[in-house]
Design an enzyme around this catalytic site. Structure first.
Site, PDB file in Angstrom:
ATOM      1  N   HIS A   1      43.110  40.333  30.074  1.00  0.00           N
ATOM      2  CA  HIS A   1      42.726  40.914  31.372  1.00  0.00           C
ATOM      3  C   HIS A   1      43.588  42.141  31.674  1.00  0.00           C
ATOM      4  CE1 HIS A   1      41.723  40.323  35.857  1.00  0.00           C
ATOM      5  NE2 HIS A   1      42.655  41.261  35.841  1.00  0.00           N
ATOM      6  N   GLU A   2      44.909  42.006  31.476  1.00  0.00           N
ATOM      7  CA  GLU A   2      45.813  43.119  31.824  1.00  0.00           C
ATOM      8  C   GLU A   2      45.680  44.279  30.837  1.00  0.00           C
ATOM      9  OE1 GLU A   2      46.903  42.976  34.666  1.00  0.00           O
ATOM     10  OE2 GLU A   2      46.795  40.816  35.015  1.00  0.00           O
TER      11      GLU A   2
ATOM     12  N   CYS B   1      41.603  39.223  40.422  1.00  0.00           N
ATOM     13  CA  CYS B   1      42.339  40.460  40.148  1.00  0.00           C
ATOM     14  C   CYS B   1      42.894  40.986  41.468  1.00  0.00           C
ATOM     15  CB  CYS B   1      41.383  41.484  39.530  1.00  0.00           C
ATOM     16  SG  CYS B   1      42.183  43.049  39.137  1.00  0.00           S
ATOM     17  N   LEU B   2      44.157  41.419  41.451  1.00  0.00           N
ATOM     18  CA  LEU B   2      44.774  41.915  42.688  1.00  0.00           C
ATOM     19  C   LEU B   2      44.078  43.173  43.199  1.00  0.00           C
ATOM     20  CD1 LEU B   2      48.569  41.294  41.960  1.00  0.00           C
ATOM     21  CD2 LEU B   2      47.010  39.952  43.395  1.00  0.00           C
TER      22      LEU B   2
ATOM     23  N   GLY C   1      49.654  38.484  37.173  1.00  0.00           N
ATOM     24  CA  GLY C   1      49.666  39.595  36.230  1.00  0.00           C
ATOM     25  C   GLY C   1      49.363  40.894  36.961  1.00  0.00           C
TER      26      GLY C   1
ATOM     27  N   HIS D   1      42.906  46.461  31.682  1.00  0.00           N
ATOM     28  CA  HIS D   1      43.220  47.421  32.759  1.00  0.00           C
ATOM     29  C   HIS D   1      43.729  48.745  32.190  1.00  0.00           C
ATOM     30  CE1 HIS D   1      42.702  45.565  36.665  1.00  0.00           C
ATOM     31  NE2 HIS D   1      43.363  44.466  36.322  1.00  0.00           N
TER      32      HIS D   1
ATOM     33  N   GLN E   1      47.312  49.612  38.421  1.00  0.00           N
ATOM     34  CA  GLN E   1      46.987  48.978  39.705  1.00  0.00           C
ATOM     35  C   GLN E   1      47.926  49.418  40.825  1.00  0.00           C
ATOM     36  OE1 GLN E   1      46.680  44.863  37.743  1.00  0.00           O
ATOM     37  NE2 GLN E   1      45.221  44.734  39.433  1.00  0.00           N
TER      38      GLN E   1
HETATM   39 NI    NI Z   1      43.425  42.558  37.283  1.00  0.00          NI
END
Ligand code: NI
Length: 173
Positions: free
Chosen positions: A136-137, A94-95, A46, A140, A51
């Site tokens: 989660h996304e 998380c990236l 995701g 963000h 990000q």
């Molecule tokens: Ni994340």
């Protein structure tokens, strides 16, 4: 399609609140394709636009396993319209916070209104990993990270670690 550089903790950009997408045009679809490429390259399941430094309400997700064909999904201006009282726990990563994982408890079922990349309204009922991933996304898009859902002690430790890493990465002048 170009892979975009990821914004990492503790960059304050990650704390920005993203703005709704207004124009469902070829530029938007190109950006969504770049987001997917960036997510696959990482690799991750995701990614939210912030990000890669773009404060717009766009999320891409692909939960296909390695041996399955790709199943890219694009969620634009997503809004959680229903959350279950029942909760479940997943280990999240998380990236933007590479190599850190922690268990997070969230509603186990959500209903999400969103638009596709052509501006068509859609709705998804999600449970399991998709429910967690969507939450989660979407977090963000409001400047919220999964570490905001863990204990303050653990969160401070992670932030300290990434602050130090960022300092070590910075060029010496
Ligand atoms: Ni994340």
């Amino acid at each position: 399609m170009p892979v975009k550089p990821l914004v990492l903790l503790p960059d304050p950009v990650l704390r920005q609140v993203s703005k709704p997408v207004q124009h469902f045009d070829t530029k938007l679809r190109g950006f969504a394709a770049d987001m997917l490429d960036t997510m696959y390259d990482a690799p991750g399941i995701g990614l939210a636009a912030i990000q890669v430094g773009e404060p717009v309400r766009l999320v891409v997700i692909d939960l296909a396993k390695e041996d399955e064909p790709k199943a890219p999904r694009i969620f634009i201006n997503p809004v959680i319209v229903e959350r279950s009282a029942e909760r479940s726990v997943y280990e999240e990563g998380c990236l933007s916070i590479p190599d850190y994982y922690a268990e997070v408890e969230r509603p186990s079922h959500v209903r999400v209104d969103y638009f596709d990349e052509f501006g068509n309204a859609a709705q998804v009922e999600a449970d399991g990993l998709l429910a967690t991933c969507l939450q989660h996304e979407i977090d963000h898009l409001d400047g919220i990270l999964f570490i905001d859902h863990i204990s303050r002690l653990k969160r401070d430790m992670v932030i300290r670690k990434f602050r130090k890493l960022a300092k070590d990465r910075a060029p010496a002048i």
